[in-house]
Design a protein around this motif. Structure first.
Motif, PDB file in Angstrom:
ATOM      1  N   UNK A   1      -8.027  63.316  31.454  1.00 48.99           N
ATOM      2  CA  UNK A   1      -8.067  64.628  30.812  1.00 48.99           C
ATOM      3  C   UNK A   1      -6.710  65.309  30.996  1.00 48.99           C
ATOM      4  N   UNK A   2      -6.543  66.486  30.394  1.00 51.94           N
ATOM      5  CA  UNK A   2      -5.339  67.279  30.585  1.00 51.94           C
ATOM      6  C   UNK A   2      -4.087  66.560  30.122  1.00 51.94           C
ATOM      7  N   UNK A   3      -2.970  66.788  30.844  1.00 49.88           N
ATOM      8  CA  UNK A   3      -1.692  66.208  30.432  1.00 49.88           C
ATOM      9  C   UNK A   3      -1.675  64.689  30.602  1.00 49.88           C
ATOM     10  N   UNK A   4      -2.503  64.156  31.503  1.00 47.44           N
ATOM     11  CA  UNK A   4      -2.585  62.704  31.645  1.00 47.44           C
ATOM     12  C   UNK A   4      -3.131  62.071  30.359  1.00 47.44           C
TER      13      UNK A   4
ATOM     14  N   UNK B   1       5.665  54.002  30.871  1.00 47.33           N
ATOM     15  CA  UNK B   1       5.910  52.966  29.872  1.00 47.33           C
ATOM     16  C   UNK B   1       7.173  52.257  30.327  1.00 47.33           C
ATOM     17  N   UNK B   2       7.030  51.026  30.839  1.00 47.70           N
ATOM     18  CA  UNK B   2       8.163  50.380  31.495  1.00 47.70           C
ATOM     19  C   UNK B   2       8.524  51.165  32.743  1.00 47.70           C
ATOM     20  N   UNK B   3       9.776  51.620  32.813  1.00 50.27           N
ATOM     21  CA  UNK B   3      10.206  52.463  33.936  1.00 50.27           C
ATOM     22  C   UNK B   3      10.248  53.942  33.551  1.00 50.27           C
ATOM     23  N   UNK B   4       9.759  54.277  32.361  1.00 48.19           N
ATOM     24  CA  UNK B   4       9.804  55.653  31.869  1.00 48.19           C
ATOM     25  C   UNK B   4       8.554  56.408  32.291  1.00 48.19           C
ATOM     26  N   UNK B   5       8.713  57.406  33.135  1.00 49.62           N
ATOM     27  CA  UNK B   5       7.582  58.188  33.633  1.00 49.62           C
ATOM     28  C   UNK B   5       6.959  59.006  32.515  1.00 49.62           C
ATOM     29  N   UNK B   6       5.636  58.903  32.376  1.00 49.41           N
ATOM     30  CA  UNK B   6       4.926  59.738  31.396  1.00 49.41           C
ATOM     31  C   UNK B   6       4.001  60.751  32.056  1.00 49.41           C
TER      32      UNK B   6
ATOM     33  N   UNK C   1       8.460  69.778  32.725  1.00 53.72           N
ATOM     34  CA  UNK C   1       9.665  69.650  33.560  1.00 53.72           C
ATOM     35  C   UNK C   1       9.969  68.179  33.845  1.00 53.72           C
ATOM     36  N   UNK C   2       8.923  67.417  34.143  1.00 54.73           N
ATOM     37  CA  UNK C   2       9.118  65.981  34.378  1.00 54.73           C
ATOM     38  C   UNK C   2       9.649  65.283  33.135  1.00 54.73           C
ATOM     39  N   UNK C   3       9.089  65.625  31.980  1.00 52.77           N
ATOM     40  CA  UNK C   3       9.526  64.991  30.737  1.00 52.77           C
ATOM     41  C   UNK C   3      10.963  65.348  30.403  1.00 52.77           C
ATOM     42  N   UNK C   4      11.348  66.573  30.685  1.00 57.11           N
ATOM     43  CA  UNK C   4      12.710  67.000  30.401  1.00 57.11           C
ATOM     44  C   UNK C   4      13.717  66.149  31.172  1.00 57.11           C
ATOM     45  N   UNK C   5      13.363  65.790  32.399  1.00 54.29           N
ATOM     46  CA  UNK C   5      14.244  64.943  33.206  1.00 54.29           C
ATOM     47  C   UNK C   5      14.208  63.487  32.758  1.00 54.29           C
ATOM     48  N   UNK C   6      13.092  63.077  32.157  1.00 51.36           N
ATOM     49  CA  UNK C   6      12.912  61.670  31.783  1.00 51.36           C
ATOM     50  C   UNK C   6      13.461  61.351  30.401  1.00 51.36           C
ATOM     51  N   UNK C   7      13.088  62.146  29.388  1.00 52.62           N
ATOM     52  CA  UNK C   7      13.478  61.818  28.006  1.00 52.62           C
ATOM     53  C   UNK C   7      14.354  62.880  27.360  1.00 52.62           C
ATOM     54  N   UNK C   8      14.586  64.009  28.047  1.00 50.28           N
ATOM     55  CA  UNK C   8      15.485  65.028  27.511  1.00 50.28           C
ATOM     56  C   UNK C   8      14.771  66.126  26.739  1.00 50.28           C
TER      57      UNK C   8
ATOM     58  N   UNK D   1      11.361  66.425  24.152  1.00 53.11           N
ATOM     59  CA  UNK D   1      10.264  67.263  24.650  1.00 53.11           C
ATOM     60  C   UNK D   1       9.858  68.260  23.570  1.00 53.11           C
ATOM     61  N   UNK D   2      10.856  68.826  22.867  1.00 55.51           N
ATOM     62  CA  UNK D   2      10.559  69.733  21.771  1.00 55.51           C
ATOM     63  C   UNK D   2       9.749  69.063  20.673  1.00 55.51           C
ATOM     64  N   UNK D   3      10.033  67.796  20.415  1.00 56.30           N
ATOM     65  CA  UNK D   3       9.265  67.080  19.396  1.00 56.30           C
ATOM     66  C   UNK D   3       7.829  66.821  19.847  1.00 56.30           C
ATOM     67  N   UNK D   4       7.659  66.525  21.137  1.00 57.11           N
ATOM     68  CA  UNK D   4       6.306  66.349  21.672  1.00 57.11           C
ATOM     69  C   UNK D   4       5.489  67.623  21.449  1.00 57.11           C
TER      70      UNK D   4
END
Length: 384
Positions: A125-128, A102-107, A169-176, A180-183
């Motif tokens: 499917x899956x995490x995608x 989303x923009x430059x934010x890796x999902x 792990x990727x999300x933790x580096x991207x949004x903190x 991630x806990x809320x996701x």
């Protein structure tokens, strides 16, 4: 409701000569069902693997007007948009390729993207799928509806532990870790609140600045329209376009031209080229052209003499503001029972001109589209 154009477009996509696993429809079953029910030219979103992009686009090229948007900077979401006229009723095909962002934010990294068989064709499917159905909505400041949320939870449950861990792990580096806990909480059953939407959209802004930076924002500067961001029929903000009227035009034909442009959602400004010796008039014209360019207006520039425009106005700034000249040829008044303004040609040329700011690499657009339309510029010479 008649949705044959959309079903025909789905059939065209499903016939793409790309191996299974290298492309998928986005939006999940819920989003695609809604797309089929919606009238008008709403985008259909796809994901295509980086290596399969050119082969996939070759399957669409023959049926499209051209590429109206292309971003290929790896720091941002890479995507290309085709317009599908004729039997597909002007539908848009928006293809994201490579990593999902989303923009430059890796999902979701491309390496973690998996696909499967869905009711409308290949689907994520899956995490995608989780990133597409849940995370993309949150980062845009929106709450997914219950059906999308339930679908995301099913895909999360079906994902492997290894895939989940790599994605988190990727999300933790991207949004903190906090978000991630809320996701995880939403995937576990909690509802999305307005505070969630605000916090995730703020995180998307911070992340895009962190990974994109001022350099990328400067590169994208021409995509920023200061004026009212009206949406055209093809769901893009209006951009600055210059229509140069050659020779004398009857008043009714000018009115018809303005009406056709306004029907597209464009804001129109009518200007006259002043006499060559009028320094004050030319300064006023230059200021008006700059203002219209900043506000994303369509400028109708009337010049009865024609020669002064080519030698003076275009050479002294309109090429820089609006691009080099293209041409719309209209039928001579009174030579046909048909309207003097060929609205189909006007629509196609206007869209291609207005969207020139949305194409980062003309060379890649040429390879993907196999058309000359990617060369269309922002100045359209209207000959009547």
């Amino acid at each position: 409701m008649d949705n044959e154009p959309k079903r025909g477009l789905l059939a065209l996509l499903q016939g793409a000569a790309v191996p299974a696993g290298h492309w998928a429809l986005r939006g999940g079953e819920t989003g695609l069902a809604k797309w089929l029910e919606t009238e008008g030219g709403k985008d259909i979103d796809l994901w295509v693997g980086s290596e399969a992009l050119e082969a996939f686009c070759a399957s669409l090229s023959h049926a499209s007007v051209g590429v109206v948007s292309l971003e290929n900077d790896p720091r941002w979401l890479r995507h290309v948009v085709f317009v599908m006229p004729g039997e597909y009723a002007g539908q848009l095909v928006d293809i994201s390729f490579g990593d999902l962002k989303v923009g430059a934010t890796l999902t979701c990294r491309e390496a973690l993207v998996t696909t499967g068989v869905g009711p409308f064709g290949p689907q994520l499917t899956g995490v995608a799928a989780v990133s597409d159905l849940l995370l993309r909505k949150l980062l845009r400041g929106k709450a997914p509806n219950d059906n999308r949320l339930q679908e995301a939870r099913r895909h999360w449950q079906a994902a492997s532990d290894e895939q989940r861990e790599a994605w988190l792990r990727d999300l933790d580096d991207t949004i903190g870790s906090r978000l991630v806990g809320r996701v995880l909480s939403h995937l576990g059953g909690s509802m999305v609140t307005r505070r969630d939407c605000f916090d995730f959209s703020l995180a998307a802004i911070r992340s895009s600045w962190r990974f994109g930076g001022p350099g990328l924002l400067w590169r994208r500067r021409r995509r920023m329209v200061l004026g009212r961001r009206q949406r055209t029929l093809l769901k893009r903000p209006v951009a600055s376009v210059l229509l140069h009227l050659c020779g004398k035009w009857e008043e009714d034909r000018t009115i018809n031209l303005v009406a056709a442009l306004k029907n597209l959602g464009a804001t129109v400004q009518y200007l006259n080229v002043p006499p060559r010796r009028s320094l004050l008039g030319r300064c006023s014209l230059a200021m008006n052209l700059i203002r219209c360019w900043l506000l994303g207006k369509v400028v109708i520039l009337a010049d009865e003499s024609d020669s002064s425009f080519n030698r003076s106005v275009a050479a002294r700034g309109t090429d820089t503001l609006f691009g080099a000249a293209g041409t719309i040829r209209l039928r001579k008044a009174g030579t046909s029972a048909e309207p003097a303004i060929n609205e189909k040609e006007l629509v196609e040329q206007y869209y291609l001109a207005a969207h020139r700011w949305y194409i980062d690499e003309p060379g890649l657009a040429q390879r993907l589209c196999k058309h000359e339309s990617y060369k269309s510029q922002g100045t359209l010479v209207v000959e009547g």
